[in-house]
Design an enzyme around this catalytic site. Structure first.
Site, mmCIF file in Angstrom:
data_model
loop_
_atom_site.group_PDB
_atom_site.id
_atom_site.type_symbol
_atom_site.label_atom_id
_atom_site.label_comp_id
_atom_site.label_asym_id
_atom_site.label_seq_id
_atom_site.Cartn_x
_atom_site.Cartn_y
_atom_site.Cartn_z
ATOM 1 C CB SER A 100 -22.981 20.062 -21.620
ATOM 2 O OG SER A 100 -22.402 18.788 -21.564
ATOM 3 C CG ASP A 244 -19.568 17.146 -18.669
ATOM 4 O OD1 ASP A 244 -19.864 16.440 -17.680
ATOM 5 O OD2 ASP A 244 -20.344 17.302 -19.629
ATOM 6 C CG ASP A 246 -23.817 18.503 -17.801
ATOM 7 O OD1 ASP A 246 -22.662 18.297 -18.235
ATOM 8 O OD2 ASP A 246 -24.840 18.167 -18.422
ATOM 9 C CG ASP A 248 -23.752 14.940 -19.357
ATOM 10 O OD1 ASP A 248 -22.617 15.458 -19.401
ATOM 11 O OD2 ASP A 248 -24.671 15.287 -20.114
#
Length: 457
Positions: A100, A244, A246, A248
């Site tokens: 993340s 970010d 990833d 999300d």
């Protein structure tokens, strides 16, 4: 070197000694434990653009094949794409290889159930128990699994966003938005251009090459976003978008180069959704009060959950929330799926802007204005976090104006401000978040609690 096992999965720095980091042996152990727990036949695997991603993927997929699973490898994909892929492939679970917002040296295994949602705390604890027992059975040669590649999930994800009832694609196309997006050298650089093209949005991508060599600290906070903020100040764009690694989490930048405020990503999307669909909302304890205010304005009820996406989604299901998420820029829209999704957030935010015909800065002024200070304290092996939290709770127990909540760390609510102290699920730190009507007041309140921690150590 660090290895963290928590509600958010197994996360650590790459390299170093076994048991202390996320290395091949530990990856095999935790992947085997997860596969043992799931007990099915098919698992989806997706990864972000990190340098260590191919190595971790190879170890994960090889382990799953050794357990007899059919592995659906969707390649470079966002966290929400992988979550959706579990459902679309009718898989028994999924593993997302991403750390993340953590820096380059980190990676992680985020574990999903058959609904494409994060494991509950109880399920996660069982996976950890199985891992520590190391009593594993692997498949005989005639029952080994295999890997199937599927590179269609990114486009299917984009289409699913276009198909959302409240995604006003026609209005967005008519506005002819111009956006600048920072995709931090990861999978956002692959999928966001597809979304923008489908929405008729013209765009410029900063840090778009998916190399895993992050151009700056990947957490989408103002202190890390000088490049895109400078770009926005030069003019020519209606909106700045930051994700970010990833994809999300989602943060916006106003047309004048000022931060919109990551806390207000969810607030803005919720206001748009609630204007069309009356209902309840949920965010975590560390999120702004502005969501409560907006929810009550639309006649709904706001509920706070413990920090952690699975805690928020569980509470959303309990109260029947039509929208929810986290103040770090995470939007969870159940009509799509129970997971934070920056693509969904972008489409709904642009729909709101298009329908209202205003600028980003004008939209921001329509919401209650709170200031939130986000501080952190690095932990040492000797830090007794539980004792610190007890001490803080005792300090405010007799304060008539203070409401103390200890479902996740300690949060103290005052009439016009709050402060929340908790151990992070993703880093070896204590997070100290505080909110008030001015940044000075918020920071002062946070620093007061931080001093308690320093004095205790």
């Amino acid at each position: 070197m660090t290895l963290i096992k928590s509600i958010s999965g197994i996360r650590g720095t790459i390299g170093g000694h076994t048991g202390d980091t996320l290395n091949p042996l530990d990856i095999v152990k935790f992947t085997t434990a997860y596969a043992t727990f799931i007990g099915g036949k098919r698992i989806v695997v997706g990864r972000d653009g990190r340098i260590s991603g191919p190595m971790v993927r190879d170890v994960v997929c090889g382990t799953l094949v050794g357990m007899g699973y059919e592995v659906i490898d969707i390649g470079l994909a966002t966290t929400p794409t992988t979550e959706l892929a579990v459902r679309w492939h009718e898989a028994d679970g999924g593993i997302i290889i991403t750390a993340s917002h953590n820096p380059t040296q980190w990676n992680a295994l985020k574990l999903l159930n058959r609904e494409g949602e994060f494991l509950t705390a109880a399920d996660g604890a069982e996976v950890l128990r199985i891992a520590e027992a190391e009593d594993f059975d692997y498949a005989p040669v005639e029952k080994l699994g295999h890997v199937v590649k599927d590179d269609t999930m990114n486009q299917r994800h984009v289409q699913s966003v276009l198909d959302l009832r409240l995604a006003d694609v026609e209005a967005i196309r008519k506005r002819k938005f111009r956006v600048c997006a920072d995709t931090i050298n990861s999978v956002g650089g692959i999928i966001l251009p597809r979304l923008f093209d489908a929405l008729g949005v013209s765009y410029e991508i900063l840090n778009g090459e998916c190399t895993g060599q992050f151009a700056h600290n990947p957490e989408p906070l103002e202190k890390n976003l000088g490049g895109i903020m400078d770009k926005m100040r030069q003019g020519g764009f209606d909106l700045g978008i930051v994700v970010d690694p990833d994809v999300d989490r989602l943060a916006f930048i106003c047309e004048d180069g000022k931060m919109y405020g990551e806390e207000y990503t969810l607030v803005s999307v919720a206001d748009y959704v609630l204007a069309h669909d009356k209902g309840n909302t949920v965010s975590n304890l560390s999120s702004t009060r502005a969501l409560r205010d907006v929810t009550e304005k639309h006649g709904g009820k706001y509920t706070a959950a413990a920090v952690g996406e699975v805690n928020v989604t569980t509470k959303m299901k309990e109260v029947g929330a039509v929208i929810g998420g986290e103040g770090n820029g995470g939007v969870i829209y159940p009509e799509s799926h129970y997971g934070r999704d920056a693509l969904v957030g972008i489409a709904l935010f642009l729909s709101s802007l298009a329908q209202k015909g205003c600028t980003v800065s004008e939209l921001r002024k329509t919401f209650p204005d709170y200031q939130i200070a986000k501080n952190r304290i690095d932990l040492t092996p000797e830090t007794d976090v539980d004792a610190i939290l007890v001490k803080v709770k005792e300090m405010f127990a007799k304060d008539a104006e203070a409401q103390v909540n200890d479902i996740d760390g300690v949060k103290i609510d005052f009439p016009t401000k709050w402060v929340h102290l908790r151990k992070s699920n993703t880093e070896p730190i204590i997070r100290v978040y505080s909110e008030a009507q001015t940044m000075e007041e918020a920071d002062q309140l946070g620093k007061q609690l931080m001093q308690v921690v320093y004095d205790f150590q």
